[in-house]
Design a protein around this motif. Structure first.
Motif, PDB file in Angstrom:
ATOM      1  N   PRO A   1       0.805  -1.225   0.000  1.00  0.00           N
ATOM      2  CA  PRO A   1       0.000   0.000   0.000  1.00  0.00           C
ATOM      3  C   PRO A   1       0.838   1.274   0.000  1.00  0.00           C
ATOM      4  O   PRO A   1       0.474   2.257  -0.655  1.00  0.00           O
ATOM      5  CB  PRO A   1      -0.836  -0.121   1.283  1.00  0.00           C
ATOM      6  N   LEU A   2       1.956   1.266   0.743  1.00  0.00           N
ATOM      7  CA  LEU A   2       2.753   2.499   0.801  1.00  0.00           C
ATOM      8  C   LEU A   2       3.368   2.816  -0.558  1.00  0.00           C
ATOM      9  O   LEU A   2       3.307   3.955  -1.023  1.00  0.00           O
ATOM     10  CB  LEU A   2       3.846   2.357   1.859  1.00  0.00           C
ATOM     11  N   ARG A   3       3.946   1.819  -1.212  1.00  0.00           N
ATOM     12  CA  ARG A   3       4.537   2.053  -2.528  1.00  0.00           C
ATOM     13  C   ARG A   3       3.465   2.458  -3.524  1.00  0.00           C
ATOM     14  O   ARG A   3       3.679   3.337  -4.367  1.00  0.00           O
ATOM     15  CB  ARG A   3       5.259   0.796  -3.006  1.00  0.00           C
ATOM     16  N   SER A   4       2.324   1.803  -3.445  1.00  0.00           N
ATOM     17  CA  SER A   4       1.229   2.143  -4.355  1.00  0.00           C
ATOM     18  C   SER A   4       0.781   3.577  -4.148  1.00  0.00           C
ATOM     19  O   SER A   4       0.559   4.327  -5.111  1.00  0.00           O
ATOM     20  CB  SER A   4       0.058   1.181  -4.132  1.00  0.00           C
ATOM     21  N   LEU A   5       0.681   3.998  -2.882  1.00  0.00           N
ATOM     22  CA  LEU A   5       0.266   5.374  -2.587  1.00  0.00           C
ATOM     23  C   LEU A   5       1.269   6.377  -3.130  1.00  0.00           C
ATOM     24  O   LEU A   5       0.887   7.433  -3.670  1.00  0.00           O
ATOM     25  CB  LEU A   5       0.094   5.542  -1.077  1.00  0.00           C
ATOM     26  N   LEU A   6       2.556   6.082  -3.005  1.00  0.00           N
ATOM     27  CA  LEU A   6       3.578   6.997  -3.504  1.00  0.00           C
ATOM     28  C   LEU A   6       3.502   7.144  -5.021  1.00  0.00           C
ATOM     29  O   LEU A   6       3.600   8.256  -5.563  1.00  0.00           O
ATOM     30  CB  LEU A   6       4.966   6.494  -3.092  1.00  0.00           C
ATOM     31  N   VAL A   7       3.312   6.023  -5.728  1.00  0.00           N
ATOM     32  CA  VAL A   7       3.216   6.093  -7.185  1.00  0.00           C
ATOM     33  C   VAL A   7       1.950   6.824  -7.609  1.00  0.00           C
ATOM     34  O   VAL A   7       1.959   7.633  -8.550  1.00  0.00           O
ATOM     35  CB  VAL A   7       3.259   4.678  -7.790  1.00  0.00           C
ATOM     36  N   ILE A   8       0.847   6.556  -6.917  1.00  0.00           N
ATOM     37  CA  ILE A   8      -0.403   7.263  -7.228  1.00  0.00           C
ATOM     38  C   ILE A   8      -0.217   8.764  -7.046  1.00  0.00           C
ATOM     39  O   ILE A   8      -0.676   9.579  -7.862  1.00  0.00           O
ATOM     40  CB  ILE A   8      -1.540   6.736  -6.336  1.00  0.00           C
ATOM     41  N   SER A   9       0.474   9.153  -5.974  1.00  0.00           N
ATOM     42  CA  SER A   9       0.728  10.580  -5.739  1.00  0.00           C
ATOM     43  C   SER A   9       1.569  11.183  -6.859  1.00  0.00           C
ATOM     44  O   SER A   9       1.285  12.290  -7.336  1.00  0.00           O
ATOM     45  CB  SER A   9       1.437  10.765  -4.394  1.00  0.00           C
ATOM     46  N   GLU A  10       2.597  10.462  -7.275  1.00  0.00           N
ATOM     47  CA  GLU A  10       3.427  10.953  -8.381  1.00  0.00           C
ATOM     48  C   GLU A  10       2.595  11.197  -9.633  1.00  0.00           C
ATOM     49  O   GLU A  10       2.712  12.237 -10.294  1.00  0.00           O
ATOM     50  CB  GLU A  10       4.527   9.948  -8.693  1.00  0.00           C
ATOM     51  N   LEU A  11       1.773  10.232  -9.979  1.00  0.00           N
ATOM     52  CA  LEU A  11       0.948  10.353 -11.180  1.00  0.00           C
ATOM     53  C   LEU A  11      -0.049  11.503 -11.053  1.00  0.00           C
ATOM     54  O   LEU A  11      -0.270  12.259 -12.012  1.00  0.00           O
ATOM     55  CB  LEU A  11       0.213   9.038 -11.433  1.00  0.00           C
ATOM     56  N   ALA A  12      -0.642  11.644  -9.867  1.00  0.00           N
ATOM     57  CA  ALA A  12      -1.618  12.717  -9.666  1.00  0.00           C
ATOM     58  C   ALA A  12      -0.958  14.083  -9.795  1.00  0.00           C
ATOM     59  O   ALA A  12      -1.466  14.981 -10.493  1.00  0.00           O
ATOM     60  CB  ALA A  12      -2.283  12.568  -8.303  1.00  0.00           C
ATOM     61  N   PHE A  13       0.188  14.279  -9.131  1.00  0.00           N
ATOM     62  CA  PHE A  13       0.884  15.565  -9.209  1.00  0.00           C
ATOM     63  C   PHE A  13       1.346  15.843 -10.638  1.00  0.00           C
ATOM     64  O   PHE A  13       1.281  16.995 -11.110  1.00  0.00           O
ATOM     65  CB  PHE A  13       2.082  15.568  -8.255  1.00  0.00           C
ATOM     66  N   SER A  14       1.808  14.811 -11.332  1.00  0.00           N
ATOM     67  CA  SER A  14       2.256  15.002 -12.715  1.00  0.00           C
ATOM     68  C   SER A  14       1.105  15.434 -13.603  1.00  0.00           C
ATOM     69  O   SER A  14       1.257  16.334 -14.448  1.00  0.00           O
ATOM     70  CB  SER A  14       2.871  13.706 -13.254  1.00  0.00           C
ATOM     71  N   LEU A  15      -0.047  14.820 -13.421  1.00  0.00           N
ATOM     72  CA  LEU A  15      -1.197  15.190 -14.241  1.00  0.00           C
ATOM     73  C   LEU A  15      -1.628  16.620 -13.953  1.00  0.00           C
ATOM     74  O   LEU A  15      -2.004  17.362 -14.877  1.00  0.00           O
ATOM     75  CB  LEU A  15      -2.357  14.228 -13.987  1.00  0.00           C
ATOM     76  N   MET A  16      -1.577  17.032 -12.707  1.00  0.00           N
ATOM     77  CA  MET A  16      -1.917  18.419 -12.372  1.00  0.00           C
ATOM     78  C   MET A  16      -1.015  19.398 -13.119  1.00  0.00           C
ATOM     79  O   MET A  16      -1.491  20.378 -13.715  1.00  0.00           O
ATOM     80  CB  MET A  16      -1.801  18.625 -10.867  1.00  0.00           C
ATOM     81  N   LEU A  17       0.296  19.122 -13.096  1.00  0.00           N
ATOM     82  CA  LEU A  17       1.227  20.009 -13.791  1.00  0.00           C
ATOM     83  C   LEU A  17       1.033  19.951 -15.300  1.00  0.00           C
ATOM     84  O   LEU A  17       1.111  20.974 -15.995  1.00  0.00           O
ATOM     85  CB  LEU A  17       2.662  19.640 -13.436  1.00  0.00           C
ATOM     86  N   LEU A  18       0.777  18.762 -15.834  1.00  0.00           N
ATOM     87  CA  LEU A  18       0.567  18.628 -17.274  1.00  0.00           C
ATOM     88  C   LEU A  18      -0.649  19.424 -17.726  1.00  0.00           C
ATOM     89  O   LEU A  18      -0.611  20.125 -18.740  1.00  0.00           O
ATOM     90  CB  LEU A  18       0.395  17.155 -17.641  1.00  0.00           C
ATOM     91  N   ILE A  19      -1.737  19.310 -16.996  1.00  0.00           N
ATOM     92  CA  ILE A  19      -2.950  20.040 -17.375  1.00  0.00           C
ATOM     93  C   ILE A  19      -2.720  21.542 -17.264  1.00  0.00           C
ATOM     94  O   ILE A  19      -3.096  22.319 -18.158  1.00  0.00           O
ATOM     95  CB  ILE A  19      -4.128  19.584 -16.503  1.00  0.00           C
ATOM     96  N   GLY A  20      -2.090  21.984 -16.168  1.00  0.00           N
ATOM     97  CA  GLY A  20      -1.819  23.413 -16.019  1.00  0.00           C
ATOM     98  C   GLY A  20      -0.920  23.940 -17.125  1.00  0.00           C
ATOM     99  O   GLY A  20      -1.182  25.011 -17.697  1.00  0.00           O
ATOM    100  N   ALA A  21       0.152  23.206 -17.448  1.00  0.00           N
ATOM    101  CA  ALA A  21       1.065  23.653 -18.503  1.00  0.00           C
ATOM    102  C   ALA A  21       0.374  23.665 -19.862  1.00  0.00           C
ATOM    103  O   ALA A  21       0.574  24.591 -20.665  1.00  0.00           O
ATOM    104  CB  ALA A  21       2.290  22.744 -18.542  1.00  0.00           C
ATOM    105  N   THR A  22      -0.445  22.660 -20.139  1.00  0.00           N
ATOM    106  CA  THR A  22      -1.134  22.611 -21.431  1.00  0.00           C
ATOM    107  C   THR A  22      -2.107  23.765 -21.579  1.00  0.00           C
ATOM    108  O   THR A  22      -2.219  24.365 -22.658  1.00  0.00           O
ATOM    109  CB  THR A  22      -1.884  21.273 -21.574  1.00  0.00           C
ATOM    110  N   LEU A  23      -2.811  24.102 -20.501  1.00  0.00           N
ATOM    111  CA  LEU A  23      -3.725  25.245 -20.557  1.00  0.00           C
ATOM    112  C   LEU A  23      -2.959  26.534 -20.832  1.00  0.00           C
ATOM    113  O   LEU A  23      -3.407  27.381 -21.619  1.00  0.00           O
ATOM    114  CB  LEU A  23      -4.506  25.359 -19.249  1.00  0.00           C
ATOM    115  N   LEU A  24      -1.797  26.696 -20.196  1.00  0.00           N
ATOM    116  CA  LEU A  24      -0.999  27.895 -20.445  1.00  0.00           C
ATOM    117  C   LEU A  24      -0.476  27.927 -21.882  1.00  0.00           C
ATOM    118  O   LEU A  24      -0.446  28.993 -22.511  1.00  0.00           O
ATOM    119  CB  LEU A  24       0.173  27.956 -19.470  1.00  0.00           C
ATOM    120  N   ILE A  25      -0.062  26.786 -22.385  1.00  0.00           N
ATOM    121  CA  ILE A  25       0.426  26.735 -23.773  1.00  0.00           C
ATOM    122  C   ILE A  25      -0.680  27.084 -24.745  1.00  0.00           C
ATOM    123  O   ILE A  25      -0.495  27.885 -25.671  1.00  0.00           O
ATOM    124  CB  ILE A  25       1.008  25.341 -24.071  1.00  0.00           C
TER     125      ILE A  25
END
Length: 622
Positions: free
Chosen positions: A236-260
């Motif tokens: 569960p801990l490793r899974s939670l860490l990877v899920i967090s990475e993916l979630a934060f990455s998607l947030m940045l991707l969406i924000g950057a794409t909107l700015l572009i």
């Protein structure tokens, strides 16, 4: 001019002069060209000061019969300096924090894997009498040392990045030239390195300190970490860490794409003029002799004639307020057939332009005519208005021949309608505009714009020499091509887009590495279970699907969490966007799909390795 010649053109000089207020200044109550700077008394809040200013503004409105919208705003000096970039910098700061969290999550996963590999070592130490608190301290020391080394490497990169940041200077980040690596930055880096080392090293150290001695020391046995089957749900801990990475990455991707997308939309906005092959500069004729309107008009007339005859100059003109510059000019005006409501007044942008200015800037003529050489001080008073002005007051009539005036002055006839110009930025809708001919309303300070047949920068020196040939004491400054001014007007958006895009790309790489690392580790630790499945008849393709399925389960949960987080992030970014909704469905869907594809690709290598596991080798290790 003499001061600048003395200190050199590259030096910055502050000159303080007394306000040019004469004895009649008290009667010129329409002048709004000054900022008032005050220091509040101790204990007085901004709200209290605003209440006092509102009372003063209401008295001015009553005395001068001003529009009810007339007022004054009390603003802290800090907000005045950084207010227009604060939100962009906060978004970038948040992006840095997300990238840091993603990197830390990756390190935590690696430390967890490392702790699993060292279980037998830890078990031996424990069996020999080492207490678990001592083992945790040892592992935490290693983690903090690793974090400090990373912080030191980060400082080296930051030291180089400062120069890069200044190179892409957007021009409106306050005190950017003062940014550097000082004692405060070193202390912050040390503190954040230690804190992240402690916070993200606790779980791996704790798990290593709680090792099961019987299982870990069993001859030939699998570790307690590996003896749990091939399932992410059991990590569960490793899974939670990877899920967090993916979630934060998607947030940045969406924000950057909107700015572009916003930046692309902004670049597509027509400015109302053609910036190609146009050189501009400001000329200030403030000598006492230019207080006479005839002398002032003659000065600009001679400049225009001299510059127009230069080889390489196709057309030239002057204007009091050039688009995309800080120069402004506005005032109250009366319009034929328009009666404002009680307590209201019509405010418009006022600009003084020469005969050929519109041709030099290629501002289109919509109706009527441009100014001509016959529009002089002794002729009929004329003006040009922009198409927004004409559309507002005469949407179904011809505005040519209509009148506007400044009370109590004579009416001026509308001679033509020109295209609307983006005066204050491509994303800003300015006021409606009235243009006056330079010959009838000469102004002391004006921008000269020259359309050239070749590189406009190469003609700047020749144009300055022609101006000084007419009057050597007149300063010429703020020399730039119109293309550069247009580019500089987009500098803030370009800066935010570039920085957030870089952070998003970096976060995407880290997230892909994180997914790959976890799945690869599970394949290695679960080799025994995979061998059993294959010995019982499972096909390699089934094993590959199982591995990819485990990775995609993480990806889908992370994408769902990232979409929720992005909804909050993009609302904060709303003021930075142009022509794009903060909740644009295509952006959210496209980035989610892209992240899912990358997650699939990150699991394919471990999946292919799992399909090549030899069941005999895997079972022999038991």
């Amino acid at each position: 001019h003499e001061v600048m010649q003395t200190v050199g053109a590259t030096d910055i000089v502050d000159l303080f002069l007394p306000l040019p207020l004469g004895a009649d200044a008290v009667n010129r109550r329409g002048d709004e060209n000054y900022n008032l700077t005050v220091r509040l008394k101790p204990g007085v809040s901004i709200r209290q000061a605003q209440a006092d200013i509102d009372l003063i503004a209401s008295r001015i409105r009553e005395k001068d019969k001003r529009d009810r919208t007339f007022g004054m705003i009390v603003m802290p000096l800090l907000d005045q300096v950084v207010g227009n970039v604060r939100r962009a910098l906060l978004v970038l700061l948040g992006s840095v924090a997300l990238v840091l969290l993603i990197a830390c999550a990756n390190v935590a996963n690696l430390l967890l894997a490392r702790a699993a590999e060292r279980e037998k070592e830890i078990a031996v130490r424990t069996a020999l009498g080492a207490r678990w608190q001592r083992l945790v301290r040892q592992l935490m020391t290693e983690t903090i040392l690793l974090s400090l080394l990373g912080g030191a490497a980060g400082l080296l990169i930051a030291w180089w990045s400062v120069y890069l940041l200044r190179a892409i200077n957007p021009g409106n980040v306050p005190r950017l030239e003062e940014i550097g690596i000082d004692g405060g930055v070193l202390a912050f880096t040390f503190a954040i390195s230690v804190l992240t080392g402690i916070f993200f090293g606790i779980a791996p150290a704790w798990r290593a300190g709680k090792v099961d001695l019987n299982t870990a020391l069993k001859a030939g046995g699998r570790s307690s970490q590996g003896d749990i089957g091939f399932s992410l749900m059991r990590h569960p801990l490793r899974s939670l860490l990877v899920i967090s990475e993916l979630a934060f990455s998607l947030m940045l991707l969406i924000g950057a794409t909107l700015l572009i997308r916003s930046f692309v939309r902004l670049q597509e906005v027509p400015p109302g003029f053609n910036s190609d092959h146009v050189i501009t500069m400001r000329i200030a004729a403030n000598a006492p002799k230019y207080r006479d309107e005839k002398n002032l008009a003659q000065f600009f007339r001679e400049i225009g004639q001299s510059v127009a005859h230069l080889p390489g100059v196709r057309m030239q003109g002057t204007v009091s307020a050039l688009p995309l510059t800080p120069s402004v000019g506005w005032g109250q005006i009366n319009v034929e057939g328009f009666q404002p409501k009680p307590g209201q007044e019509l405010q418009v942008d006022l600009r003084v332009a020469s005969t050929d200015y519109f041709r030099a800037m290629q501002i289109p003529l919509k109706r009527g005519r441009f100014f001509s050489n016959h529009d002089t001080l002794g002729s009929q008073l004329v003006v040009l208005v922009d198409e927004k002005f004409a559309q507002r007051f005469w949407p179904h009539e011809n505005p040519i021949g209509k009148h506007v005036w400044f009370a109590p002055k004579k009416p001026m006839t509308i001679a033509g309608v020109v295209g609307a110009v983006k005066q204050y930025g491509l994303e800003t809708e300015g006021r409606i505009v009235v243009y006056f001919p330079q010959e009838q309303n000469p102004t002391n300070a004006a921008y000269l714009a020259a359309k050239t047949t070749s590189d406009p920068s190469g003609l700047a020196g020749a144009i300055v020499r022609e101006v000084h040939a007419v009057d050597r004491d007149v300063p010429v400054y703020d020399i730039q091509t119109m293309q550069r001014r247009l580019s500089d007007s987009l500098a803030r958006q370009r800066f935010s887009t570039t920085m957030l895009g870089a952070f998003a790309l970096f976060a995407l790489v880290l997230a892909a590495v994180g997914v790959y690392g976890v799945i690869s580790y599970l394949v290695t630790q679960g080799a025994h279970d995979i061998g059993i499945r294959m010995a019982l008849g499972a096909e390699p393709g089934n094993i590959g699907q199982l591995v990819v399925g485990q990775g995609m389960r993480l990806a889908l949960i992370g994408i769902g969490a990232g979409v929720v987080g992005a909804l909050g992030l993009t609302r904060v970014m709303a003021s930075l966007l142009f022509g794009v909704s903060p909740t644009d469905i295509s952006t959210f869907a496209g980035m989610s799909l892209m992240l899912a594809i990358i997650a699939v690709l990150a699991t394919l290598i471990p999946a292919q390795r799992s399909m090549r596991i030899d069941p005999m080798v895997a079972l022999r290790q038991e």
